[in-house]
Design a protein around this motif. Structure first.
Motif, short mmCIF file in Angstrom:
data_model
loop_
_atom_site.label_atom_id
_atom_site.label_comp_id
_atom_site.label_asym_id
_atom_site.label_seq_id
_atom_site.Cartn_x
_atom_site.Cartn_y
_atom_site.Cartn_z
N LYS A 223 -3.49 29.04 -35.18
CA LYS A 223 -3.06 27.71 -34.75
C LYS A 223 -1.97 27.10 -35.63
O LYS A 223 -1.00 26.54 -35.10
CB LYS A 223 -4.25 26.77 -34.65
CG LYS A 223 -3.99 25.59 -33.76
CD LYS A 223 -5.28 24.84 -33.48
CE LYS A 223 -5.14 24.15 -32.15
NZ LYS A 223 -6.35 23.54 -31.69
N LYS B 45 9.68 26.99 -23.75
CA LYS B 45 9.01 27.87 -24.70
C LYS B 45 9.96 28.96 -25.16
O LYS B 45 10.82 29.39 -24.39
CB LYS B 45 7.79 28.49 -24.03
CG LYS B 45 6.74 27.48 -23.62
CD LYS B 45 5.82 28.06 -22.57
CE LYS B 45 5.04 27.02 -21.83
NZ LYS B 45 5.83 26.12 -21.01
N LEU C 145 0.13 24.56 -26.37
CA LEU C 145 0.60 23.39 -27.11
C LEU C 145 1.80 22.72 -26.44
O LEU C 145 1.91 21.50 -26.44
CB LEU C 145 0.99 23.80 -28.54
CG LEU C 145 -0.14 24.21 -29.47
CD1 LEU C 145 0.44 24.76 -30.76
CD2 LEU C 145 -1.06 23.05 -29.76
N ALA C 146 2.70 23.52 -25.90
CA ALA C 146 3.95 22.99 -25.37
C ALA C 146 3.81 22.36 -24.00
O ALA C 146 4.60 21.50 -23.64
CB ALA C 146 5.00 24.10 -25.33
N ASP D 94 6.04 26.12 -32.29
CA ASP D 94 6.25 25.18 -31.20
C ASP D 94 7.24 24.09 -31.59
O ASP D 94 8.09 23.70 -30.79
CB ASP D 94 4.91 24.56 -30.79
CG ASP D 94 5.03 23.61 -29.62
OD1 ASP D 94 5.79 23.91 -28.69
OD2 ASP D 94 4.36 22.56 -29.64
N THR D 95 7.18 23.62 -32.81
CA THR D 95 8.04 22.52 -33.24
C THR D 95 9.37 22.99 -33.85
O THR D 95 10.27 22.19 -34.05
CB THR D 95 7.33 21.62 -34.27
OG1 THR D 95 6.96 22.41 -35.40
CG2 THR D 95 6.09 20.97 -33.66
N ILE E 70 1.36 28.86 -28.03
CA ILE E 70 2.53 28.01 -27.84
C ILE E 70 2.53 27.43 -26.43
O ILE E 70 2.84 26.26 -26.23
CB ILE E 70 3.83 28.80 -28.13
CG1 ILE E 70 3.92 29.13 -29.61
CG2 ILE E 70 5.06 28.01 -27.69
CD1 ILE E 70 5.00 30.13 -29.95
N ALA E 71 2.16 28.25 -25.44
CA ALA E 71 2.10 27.77 -24.06
C ALA E 71 1.10 26.62 -23.93
O ALA E 71 1.36 25.65 -23.23
CB ALA E 71 1.74 28.90 -23.12
N GLU F 138 2.15 33.63 -28.27
CA GLU F 138 2.73 33.19 -27.00
C GLU F 138 1.75 32.32 -26.21
O GLU F 138 2.12 31.27 -25.67
CB GLU F 138 3.12 34.42 -26.18
CG GLU F 138 3.81 34.09 -24.88
CD GLU F 138 4.21 35.34 -24.13
OE1 GLU F 138 5.26 35.29 -23.47
OE2 GLU F 138 3.50 36.36 -24.17
N MET G 52 1.23 28.74 -34.65
CA MET G 52 1.61 28.32 -33.30
C MET G 52 2.26 26.94 -33.33
O MET G 52 3.26 26.70 -32.67
CB MET G 52 0.39 28.30 -32.39
CG MET G 52 -0.19 29.65 -32.12
SD MET G 52 -1.78 29.48 -31.30
CE MET G 52 -2.49 31.07 -31.63
N ARG G 53 1.69 26.04 -34.10
CA ARG G 53 2.26 24.69 -34.21
C ARG G 53 3.67 24.74 -34.81
O ARG G 53 4.57 24.05 -34.35
CB ARG G 53 1.36 23.80 -35.06
CG ARG G 53 0.15 23.32 -34.33
CD ARG G 53 -0.55 22.22 -35.12
NE ARG G 53 -1.77 21.83 -34.43
CZ ARG G 53 -2.96 21.84 -34.97
NH1 ARG G 53 -3.13 22.20 -36.22
NH2 ARG G 53 -4.01 21.48 -34.27
#
Length: 63
Positions: free
Chosen positions: A5, A43, A37-38, A12-13, A34-35, A31, A8-9
């Motif tokens: 996580k 993406k 979270l976003a 994502d940012t 990210i999907a 992947e 991933m964060r």
């Protein structure tokens, strides 16, 4: 997913165009995370291995 996580964060940012990983399973998990979270936001494209991205950058195609 719980362990990845933070990564991933960050991905994502970060606003990067590509996500690569030496580990095929980690790449899939990143992947997916990210999907989640976003949501509907753009993406990054997942490229399987870092060498594949390098080959693309230098115009070497083998796919």
């Amino acid at each position: 997913m719980k362990v990845g996580k933070p990564a991933m964060r960050q991905l994502d940012t970060a606003g990067k165009k590509h996500v690569v990983s030496e580990c095929p399973l980690a790449g899939i998990h990143l992947e997916q995370g990210i999907a989640r979270l976003a949501g509907d936001a753009p993406k990054p494209e997942r490229v399987g291995h870092p060498i594949v991205l390098m080959a693309r950058a230098y115009g070497v195609t083998g796919e």
